[in-house]
Design a protein around this motif. Structure first.
Motif, PDB file in Angstrom:
ATOM      1  N   LYS A   1       0.947  -1.100  -0.189  1.00  0.00           N
ATOM      2  CA  LYS A   1      -0.071  -0.125  -0.073  1.00  0.00           C
ATOM      3  C   LYS A   1       0.967   1.421   0.027  1.00  0.00           C
TER       4      LYS A   1
ATOM      5  N   VAL B   1       2.303   1.814  -3.422  1.00  0.00           N
ATOM      6  CA  VAL B   1       1.308   2.213  -4.238  1.00  0.00           C
ATOM      7  C   VAL B   1       1.049   3.713  -4.124  1.00  0.00           C
ATOM      8  N   SER B   2       0.893   4.154  -3.126  1.00  0.00           N
ATOM      9  CA  SER B   2       0.776   5.451  -2.468  1.00  0.00           C
ATOM     10  C   SER B   2       2.008   6.179  -3.179  1.00  0.00           C
TER      11      SER B   2
ATOM     12  N   GLY C   1       3.865   5.678  -5.377  1.00  0.00           N
ATOM     13  CA  GLY C   1       3.543   5.668  -7.190  1.00  0.00           C
ATOM     14  C   GLY C   1       2.364   6.511  -7.462  1.00  0.00           C
ATOM     15  N   ASN C   2       1.326   6.782  -6.839  1.00  0.00           N
ATOM     16  CA  ASN C   2       0.244   7.690  -7.072  1.00  0.00           C
ATOM     17  C   ASN C   2       0.634   9.000  -6.912  1.00  0.00           C
ATOM     18  N   GLN C   3       1.700   9.254  -5.771  1.00  0.00           N
ATOM     19  CA  GLN C   3       2.198  10.658  -5.615  1.00  0.00           C
ATOM     20  C   GLN C   3       3.144  11.004  -6.805  1.00  0.00           C
TER      21      GLN C   3
ATOM     22  N   ILE D   1       2.840   9.824  -9.935  1.00  0.00           N
ATOM     23  CA  ILE D   1       2.055  10.160 -11.034  1.00  0.00           C
ATOM     24  C   ILE D   1       1.260  11.468 -10.997  1.00  0.00           C
ATOM     25  N   ASN D   2       0.905  11.897  -9.762  1.00  0.00           N
ATOM     26  CA  ASN D   2       0.274  13.282  -9.449  1.00  0.00           C
ATOM     27  C   ASN D   2       1.187  14.125  -9.882  1.00  0.00           C
TER      28      ASN D   2
END
Length: 91
Positions: free
Chosen positions: A43, A46-47, A49-51, A53-54
């Motif tokens: 998790k 993923v967090s 990675g999402n950051q 991407i943003n």
């Protein structure tokens, strides 16, 4: 005496099975705890990675604004800054 001996052996067998079941439960608890830690690590990845991407999406939006800006000097300045950064040149 023979019946009592058989009952005692049966009880001893049940106690051994109970002990084994308790050990298995502890092993399952430990495995579950390890899996929960692994899930938390995933998790977190993923967090992260999402950051990223943003952040990249924000950069792309800014680049799009510069490219689409009616004043060509904005994109020229961006290109010059990018080239300097890429080449390691600062002014």
């Amino acid at each position: 005496m023979n019946k009592k001996h058989a009952q005692q052996q049966f009880i001893t067998g049940l106690k051994k099975q109970l002990t084994l079941a308790h050990r298995m439960i502890e092993e399952l608890k430990n495995a579950n705890h390890a899996m929960n830690l692994h899930i938390q690590d995933l998790k977190d990845e993923v967090s992260t990675g999402n950051q990223a991407i943003n952040e990249l999406a924000g950069i792309i939006r800014e680049m799009d604004l510069m490219i689409m800006h009616p004043d060509g000097a904005v994109i020229s300045h961006f290109i010059q800054t990018y080239r300097e950064h890429k080449l390691g040149v600062t002014q």
